[in-house]
Design a protein around this motif. Structure first.
Motif, PDB file in Angstrom:
ATOM      1  N   THR A 191       0.820  -1.537  -0.016  1.00 13.03           N
ATOM      2  CA  THR A 191       0.167  -0.396  -0.334  1.00 13.03           C
ATOM      3  C   THR A 191       0.923   1.397   0.422  1.00 13.03           C
ATOM      4  O   THR A 191       2.228   1.172   0.144  1.00 13.03           O
ATOM      5  N   GLU A 192       0.125   2.618  -0.283  1.00 11.39           N
ATOM      6  CA  GLU A 192       0.520   3.452  -0.229  1.00 11.39           C
ATOM      7  C   GLU A 192       1.458   4.176   0.645  1.00 11.39           C
ATOM      8  O   GLU A 192       2.672   4.674   1.344  1.00 11.39           O
ATOM      9  N   ASP A 193       0.364   3.377   2.052  1.00  8.86           N
ATOM     10  CA  ASP A 193       0.303   4.097   3.009  1.00  8.86           C
ATOM     11  C   ASP A 193       2.248   3.234   3.681  1.00  8.86           C
ATOM     12  O   ASP A 193       2.980   3.885   3.995  1.00  8.86           O
ATOM     13  N   ASP A 194       2.248   1.733   3.179  1.00  9.79           N
ATOM     14  CA  ASP A 194       3.580   1.607   3.629  1.00  9.79           C
ATOM     15  C   ASP A 194       4.412   1.434   3.616  1.00  9.79           C
ATOM     16  O   ASP A 194       5.373   1.027   4.041  1.00  9.79           O
ATOM     17  N   TYR A 195       4.159   2.026   2.438  1.00  7.15           N
ATOM     18  CA  TYR A 195       6.058   2.369   1.306  1.00  7.15           C
ATOM     19  C   TYR A 195       5.482   3.649   0.459  1.00  7.15           C
ATOM     20  O   TYR A 195       5.147   3.606  -0.751  1.00  7.15           O
ATOM     21  N   PRO A 196       5.024   4.771   1.372  1.00  6.41           N
ATOM     22  CA  PRO A 196       5.289   6.466   0.433  1.00  6.41           C
ATOM     23  C   PRO A 196       5.697   6.375  -0.725  1.00  6.41           C
ATOM     24  O   PRO A 196       6.834   5.965  -0.454  1.00  6.41           O
ATOM     25  N   TYR A 197       5.152   7.274  -1.240  1.00  5.97           N
ATOM     26  CA  TYR A 197       5.885   7.868  -2.392  1.00  5.97           C
ATOM     27  C   TYR A 197       7.152   8.832  -1.590  1.00  5.97           C
ATOM     28  O   TYR A 197       6.794   9.712  -0.902  1.00  5.97           O
ATOM     29  N   GLN A 198       8.182   8.928  -2.959  1.00  2.80           N
ATOM     30  CA  GLN A 198       8.912   9.603  -1.965  1.00  2.80           C
ATOM     31  C   GLN A 198       9.638  10.472  -3.228  1.00  2.80           C
ATOM     32  O   GLN A 198      10.856  11.201  -3.033  1.00  2.80           O
ATOM     33  N   VAL A 199       9.496  10.694  -4.276  1.00  5.99           N
ATOM     34  CA  VAL A 199       8.905  12.022  -5.901  1.00  5.99           C
ATOM     35  C   VAL A 199      11.102  11.340  -6.094  1.00  5.99           C
ATOM     36  O   VAL A 199      11.379  11.788  -6.798  1.00  5.99           O
ATOM     37  N   ARG A 200      11.571  10.393  -6.093  1.00  5.48           N
ATOM     38  CA  ARG A 200      12.658  10.378  -6.270  1.00  5.48           C
ATOM     39  C   ARG A 200      12.964   8.490  -6.191  1.00  5.48           C
ATOM     40  O   ARG A 200      12.565   7.832  -5.180  1.00  5.48           O
ATOM     41  N   GLN A 201      14.185   8.119  -6.862  1.00  2.00           N
ATOM     42  CA  GLN A 201      14.146   6.056  -7.227  1.00  2.00           C
ATOM     43  C   GLN A 201      15.085   6.026  -5.918  1.00  2.00           C
ATOM     44  O   GLN A 201      15.636   6.832  -5.830  1.00  2.00           O
ATOM     45  N   ARG A 202      14.819   5.023  -5.066  1.00  2.00           N
ATOM     46  CA  ARG A 202      15.778   4.920  -3.375  1.00  2.00           C
ATOM     47  C   ARG A 202      15.798   2.909  -3.598  1.00  2.00           C
ATOM     48  O   ARG A 202      15.092   2.074  -4.732  1.00  2.00           O
ATOM     49  N   THR A 203      16.434   2.445  -2.551  1.00  2.00           N
ATOM     50  CA  THR A 203      16.781   1.241  -2.817  1.00  2.00           C
ATOM     51  C   THR A 203      15.812   0.719  -2.651  1.00  2.00           C
ATOM     52  O   THR A 203      15.482   0.932  -2.224  1.00  2.00           O
ATOM     53  N   CYS A 204      15.269  -0.569  -3.317  1.00  2.00           N
ATOM     54  CA  CYS A 204      14.615  -1.201  -3.090  1.00  2.00           C
ATOM     55  C   CYS A 204      13.923  -1.965  -1.333  1.00  2.00           C
ATOM     56  O   CYS A 204      15.206  -2.536  -1.540  1.00  2.00           O
ATOM     57  N   ASN A 205      13.181  -1.403  -0.968  1.00  2.00           N
ATOM     58  CA  ASN A 205      12.658  -2.152   0.215  1.00  2.00           C
ATOM     59  C   ASN A 205      12.549  -3.227   0.650  1.00  2.00           C
ATOM     60  O   ASN A 205      11.757  -3.708   0.388  1.00  2.00           O
ATOM     61  N   LYS A 206      13.256  -4.576   0.213  1.00  2.00           N
ATOM     62  CA  LYS A 206      12.577  -5.879   0.135  1.00  2.00           C
ATOM     63  C   LYS A 206      11.983  -6.409   1.407  1.00  2.00           C
ATOM     64  O   LYS A 206      11.058  -7.073   0.710  1.00  2.00           O
ATOM     65  N   ASP A 207      11.653  -5.569   2.469  1.00  2.00           N
ATOM     66  CA  ASP A 207      10.574  -6.098   3.726  1.00  2.00           C
ATOM     67  C   ASP A 207       9.511  -5.773   3.124  1.00  2.00           C
ATOM     68  O   ASP A 207       8.054  -6.342   3.593  1.00  2.00           O
ATOM     69  N   LYS A 208       9.347  -4.436   2.790  1.00  2.00           N
ATOM     70  CA  LYS A 208       7.717  -3.948   2.065  1.00  2.00           C
ATOM     71  C   LYS A 208       7.890  -4.613   0.812  1.00  2.00           C
ATOM     72  O   LYS A 208       6.647  -4.969   0.749  1.00  2.00           O
ATOM     73  N   LEU A 209       8.272  -5.212  -0.256  1.00  2.00           N
ATOM     74  CA  LEU A 209       8.424  -5.967  -1.777  1.00  2.00           C
ATOM     75  C   LEU A 209       7.964  -7.745  -1.428  1.00  2.00           C
ATOM     76  O   LEU A 209       7.038  -7.830  -1.810  1.00  2.00           O
ATOM     77  N   ARG A 210       8.027  -7.182   0.894  1.00  2.00           N
ATOM     78  CA  ARG A 210       6.785  -8.998   0.912  1.00  2.00           C
ATOM     79  C   ARG A 210       6.107  -8.478   1.561  1.00  2.00           C
ATOM     80  O   ARG A 210       4.631 -10.134   1.910  1.00  2.00           O
ATOM     81  N   ARG A 211       5.266  -7.403   1.701  1.00  2.00           N
ATOM     82  CA  ARG A 211       3.393  -7.252   2.254  1.00  2.00           C
ATOM     83  C   ARG A 211       2.969  -6.714   0.781  1.00  2.00           C
ATOM     84  O   ARG A 211       2.724  -5.691   0.479  1.00  2.00           O
ATOM     85  N   ARG A 212       2.539  -8.307   0.442  1.00  2.00           N
ATOM     86  CA  ARG A 212       1.513  -8.424  -0.423  1.00  2.00           C
ATOM     87  C   ARG A 212      -0.309  -8.142  -0.406  1.00  2.00           C
ATOM     88  O   ARG A 212      -0.453  -8.875  -0.350  1.00  2.00           O
ATOM     89  N   VAL A 213      -0.384  -6.721  -0.074  1.00  2.00           N
ATOM     90  CA  VAL A 213      -1.803  -6.323  -0.112  1.00  2.00           C
ATOM     91  C   VAL A 213      -2.445  -6.788  -0.826  1.00  2.00           C
ATOM     92  O   VAL A 213      -3.614  -7.538  -0.797  1.00  2.00           O
ATOM     93  N   VAL A 214      -2.145  -6.384  -2.029  1.00  2.00           N
ATOM     94  CA  VAL A 214      -3.519  -6.268  -2.960  1.00  2.00           C
ATOM     95  C   VAL A 214      -2.348  -7.474  -4.467  1.00  2.00           C
ATOM     96  O   VAL A 214      -1.710  -6.878  -4.768  1.00  2.00           O
ATOM     97  N   THR A 215      -3.585  -8.189  -5.170  1.00  2.00           N
ATOM     98  CA  THR A 215      -2.798  -9.178  -5.739  1.00  2.00           C
ATOM     99  C   THR A 215      -3.368  -9.084  -7.473  1.00  2.00           C
ATOM    100  O   THR A 215      -4.788  -8.659  -6.695  1.00  2.00           O
ATOM    101  N   ILE A 216      -2.788  -9.184  -8.655  1.00  2.00           N
ATOM    102  CA  ILE A 216      -4.109  -9.361  -9.480  1.00  2.00           C
ATOM    103  C   ILE A 216      -3.346 -10.675 -10.271  1.00  2.00           C
ATOM    104  O   ILE A 216      -2.327 -11.277  -9.626  1.00  2.00           O
ATOM    105  N   ASP A 217      -4.291 -11.491 -10.996  1.00  2.00           N
ATOM    106  CA  ASP A 217      -4.455 -12.683 -11.832  1.00  2.00           C
ATOM    107  C   ASP A 217      -3.345 -12.732 -13.404  1.00  2.00           C
ATOM    108  O   ASP A 217      -2.573 -13.058 -13.479  1.00  2.00           O
ATOM    109  N   ASP A 218      -3.690 -10.930 -14.103  1.00  2.00           N
ATOM    110  CA  ASP A 218      -3.157 -11.351 -15.312  1.00  2.00           C
ATOM    111  C   ASP A 218      -3.304 -10.311 -15.846  1.00  2.00           C
ATOM    112  O   ASP A 218      -3.670  -9.009 -15.177  1.00  2.00           O
TER     113      ASP A 218
END
Length: 424
Positions: A191-218
């Motif tokens: 979610t945006e709240d958990d991994y907020p926008y920073q207006v720039r690219q940063r290092t991928c946060n692997k902990d947040k990457l594992r928080r899969r709140v919403v999924t899609i099939d295709d």
């Protein structure tokens, strides 16, 4: 002749509302604009005057849309294009992954607005980061997630900017298809709240990457056909590419945008509905330039304009995600970070040794940053994307591509980096 006409219209307009500097000062106050020097302010005034003339000339014509001195009125057209666009197409020929949309209901409503169904999050602002592709992709997923699950979740563009690196390039541009595929491969998005926008690219946060709140099939690529695009939008919000680099697009205010514009795609937006006004059909398009652009962040773009590519190429790169399965259970918030058997730091902090002897730590402090780098002076820490401690200058640095070092633009001294040491 054209420049003389612009100047004449500008002069006539300023007579009615005051001098250029007075209008500019009022505009600066309204939009909270400040400048680093008087020289910069004078330059911005000159740019503002030129945009003022362009707006006045357009609005003097009998057009279906109007322009205004919006928040971008102190930017040259070149500055605007280099800071607000970001749709990147691969070198030709580009093979799209999914080409056949599913059968949709043949009876279409005469108008639809997914905002009225609560399937659209508030307008966001990408700022000077060219990540429109990420905002378009998350917007489409937010929409179908609401339609399928009944829950509207604002999703993390920052996760895509930081972590989707196979084909997309963060603030340097990207494509919605690749973003969809990344989310499918990752098993979801945060979610945006958990991994907020920073207006720039940063290092991928692997902990947040594992928080899969919403999924899609295709996901589906819509053929370059306005009728097929209409069917898709009648089903859910749809991501599209357009040419957003026209000067009139920069200063758009309200009405049905009819161009002129190229069909060379350079910007990504989200179609959230369609309708008609005085016999003119239009798309309802959500942009990612903030609510002070256009109609509270939206633009109406002409539909059924006659060309197969559509206005500004809107028919040529449409796609949308497919979702049929429920989202996974929301993971519990992370627990405390254990430093040793007897010491811990709070979630989101990093254990740093304050005192040690023969390699054994006897005293711990907590750095208020996730996965931080603990400095050798045992007094400070640095964020993971600026991992080099310069204890002499009190700065955090990182290695960039050419091998040199750069100071973090966010926090330049150690006194702000740790965000609160806690002794344990």
């Amino acid at each position: 002749m054209r420049s003389k006409l612009l100047s004449l219209i500008l002069v006539m307009s300023l007579v009615l509302v005051g001098s250029a500097s007075q209008v500019f000062e009022k505009w600066c106050k309204e939009h909270g604009k400040t400048y680093s020097s008087e020289e910069e302010k004078r330059y911005r005034l000159k740019v503002f005057e030129e945009n003022y003339g362009f707006v006045a000339q357009h609005n003097n014509n009998n057009s279906t849309y109007t322009l205004s001195l919006n928040a971008f009125a102190d930017l040259t057209h070149h500055e605007f294009k280099t800071s607000r666009l970001g749709l990147s197409l691969p070198p030709s020929p580009f093979r799209r992954f999914k080409r056949t949309p599913p059968n949709q209901h043949p009876r279409l409503p005469s108008q639809i607005d997914w905002r009225q169904s609560g399937a659209v999050t508030p307008v966001k602002d990408q700022g000077s980061c060219g990540a429109c592709w990420a905002f378009s992709a998350t917007g489409a997923i937010e929409g179908i997630n609401k339609i399928v699950t009944g829950s509207l979740e604002s999703l993390s563009e920052q996760e895509l900017i930081d972590c989707d690196r196979s084909y997309n390039s963060g603030c340097e541009g990207g494509l919605m298809d690749y973003a969809y595929q990344f989310i499918i491969d990752n098993g979801g998005i945060d979610t945006e709240d958990d991994y907020p926008y920073q207006v720039r690219q940063r290092t991928c946060n692997k902990d947040k990457l594992r928080r899969r709140v919403v999924t899609i099939d295709d996901y589906v690529d819509v053929p370059m056909n306005e009728e097929e695009l209409l069917k898709a939008v009648a089903t859910q919000p749809v991501s599209v590419g357009i040419c957003g680099s026209e000067r009139a697009f920069q200063l758009y205010s309200k009405g049905i945008f009819t161009g002129p514009c190229s069909t060379a795609l350079d910007h990504a937006v989200l179609i959230v509905g369609y309708g008609s006004e005085n016999g003119v059909d239009y798309w309802i398009v959500k942009n990612s330039w903030g609510k002070y652009w256009g109609m509270n962040g939206y633009i109406h773009m002409i539909r059924n304009s006659g060309g197969s590519e559509g206005i500004c190429g809107i028919n040529t790169l449409a796609s949308y995600p497919i979702k049929t399965k429920p989202n996974p259970p929301v993971p519990p918030p992370p627990g405390p970070v254990r430093c040793n058997l007897f010491t811990h730091c709070s979630a989101g902090e990093t254990c740093c040794c304050a005192k040690s002897f023969l390699g054994i730590c006897f005293s711990w402090k907590c750095c208020g940053l996730t996965s931080a780098v603990c400095c050798k002076d045992k007094r400070h820490c640095c964020p993971q994307d600026y991992p080099i401690c310069d204890t002499g200058k009190g700065q955090c640095l990182k290695i960039i591509a050419n091998g040199t070092m750069t100071i973090t633009s966010e926090n330049k001294d150690f006194s702000h980096q740790p965000r609160g040491w806690t002794s344990h």
